[in-house]
Design a protein around this motif. Structure first.
Motif, mmCIF file in Angstrom:
data_model
loop_
_atom_site.group_PDB
_atom_site.id
_atom_site.type_symbol
_atom_site.label_atom_id
_atom_site.label_comp_id
_atom_site.label_asym_id
_atom_site.label_seq_id
_atom_site.Cartn_x
_atom_site.Cartn_y
_atom_site.Cartn_z
ATOM 1 N N ASN A 50 -14.990 -9.746 -8.231
ATOM 2 C CA ASN A 50 -15.265 -8.400 -7.719
ATOM 3 C C ASN A 50 -14.664 -8.195 -6.332
ATOM 4 O O ASN A 50 -14.115 -7.129 -6.036
ATOM 5 N N TYR A 80 -7.828 -5.630 -3.812
ATOM 6 C CA TYR A 80 -6.659 -5.119 -4.541
ATOM 7 C C TYR A 80 -6.658 -3.587 -4.519
ATOM 8 O O TYR A 80 -5.658 -2.959 -4.159
ATOM 9 N N ASN A 81 -7.782 -2.995 -4.879
ATOM 10 C CA ASN A 81 -7.884 -1.532 -4.914
ATOM 11 C C ASN A 81 -7.780 -0.922 -3.525
ATOM 12 O O ASN A 81 -7.200 0.149 -3.349
ATOM 13 N N ASP A 82 -8.344 -1.592 -2.526
ATOM 14 C CA ASP A 82 -8.272 -1.106 -1.152
ATOM 15 C C ASP A 82 -6.822 -1.062 -0.671
ATOM 16 O O ASP A 82 -6.402 -0.087 -0.055
ATOM 17 N N SER A 125 0.821 -1.220 0.000
ATOM 18 C CA SER A 125 0.000 0.000 0.000
ATOM 19 C C SER A 125 0.854 1.270 0.000
ATOM 20 O O SER A 125 0.331 2.373 0.043
ATOM 21 N N LEU A 169 -4.098 -0.866 -2.576
ATOM 22 C CA LEU A 169 -3.375 0.171 -3.313
ATOM 23 C C LEU A 169 -3.733 1.576 -2.840
ATOM 24 O O LEU A 169 -2.911 2.488 -2.922
ATOM 25 N N SER A 170 -4.939 1.743 -2.329
ATOM 26 C CA SER A 170 -5.350 3.065 -1.851
ATOM 27 C C SER A 170 -4.955 3.296 -0.388
ATOM 28 O O SER A 170 -5.283 4.328 0.176
ATOM 29 N N LYS A 223 -10.984 -7.700 -6.711
ATOM 30 C CA LYS A 223 -10.719 -6.342 -7.204
ATOM 31 C C LYS A 223 -10.874 -5.317 -6.085
ATOM 32 O O LYS A 223 -10.061 -4.389 -5.970
ATOM 33 N N GLU A 224 -11.900 -5.471 -5.248
ATOM 34 C CA GLU A 224 -12.107 -4.552 -4.120
ATOM 35 C C GLU A 224 -10.908 -4.578 -3.178
ATOM 36 O O GLU A 224 -10.412 -3.529 -2.758
ATOM 37 N N GLU A 258 -8.134 -3.668 5.381
ATOM 38 C CA GLU A 258 -8.981 -4.798 4.985
ATOM 39 C C GLU A 258 -10.240 -4.890 5.836
ATOM 40 O O GLU A 258 -11.255 -5.392 5.396
#
Length: 134
Positions: A115, A121-123, A27, A125-126, A118-119, A130
């Motif tokens: 999905n 993964y994006n969480d 992250s 990276l942002s 993806k959620e 979790e």
């Protein structure tokens, strides 16, 4: 980076700590070359045994995420992260297979599983947590 551990979890504390540090790197909350606390300080901060932190550090070192220097202490590997090689893909497949199988048994579709991946993964990276997904 604030690390919270679940002392009631079935997952050993050293594995939780290892996973949280890897997530911190993914992250970008932990940067290449950044120092981590000493085993003694980290154990005291987290309220866990020094051997627990040492075991997590040894696993991270073995996998190439950190370096341990006598003078510099523990640092996120300044040379970069371990590669996405065939061994890693085999390990990933072995870990995902039972989770995907259980998800199918519980009635999740491929779209729902994808999905959710993806959620997460994006969480990561942002810089999210979790726990926000629950």
């Amino acid at each position: 980076m604030i690390i919270s551990l679940d002392l009631q979890s079935d997952v050993p504390i050293y594995i939780q700590l290892k996973n949280k540090i890897i997530e911190g790197i993914a992250s970008k909350q932990l940067k290449l070359g950044e120092a981590l606390p000493s085993v003694r300080v980290f154990a005291q901060d987290l309220g866990v045994n020094m051997h627990t932190v040492n075991k997590a550090y040894q696993l991270l070192k073995q996998d190439g995420y950190i370096q341990i220097h006598r003078q510099k202490g523990v640092v996120i590997n300044p040379d970069g992260m371990p590669p996405q090689d065939a061994d890693f893909r085999v390990k990933l497949q072995e870990q995902l297979r039972p989770l995907i199988s259980e998800s199918i048994c519980r009635g999740m579709s491929m779209e729902q599983i994808t999905n959710l991946c993806k959620e997460i993964y994006n969480d990561i990276l942002s810089g999210g947590n979790e726990d926000d997904l629950r």
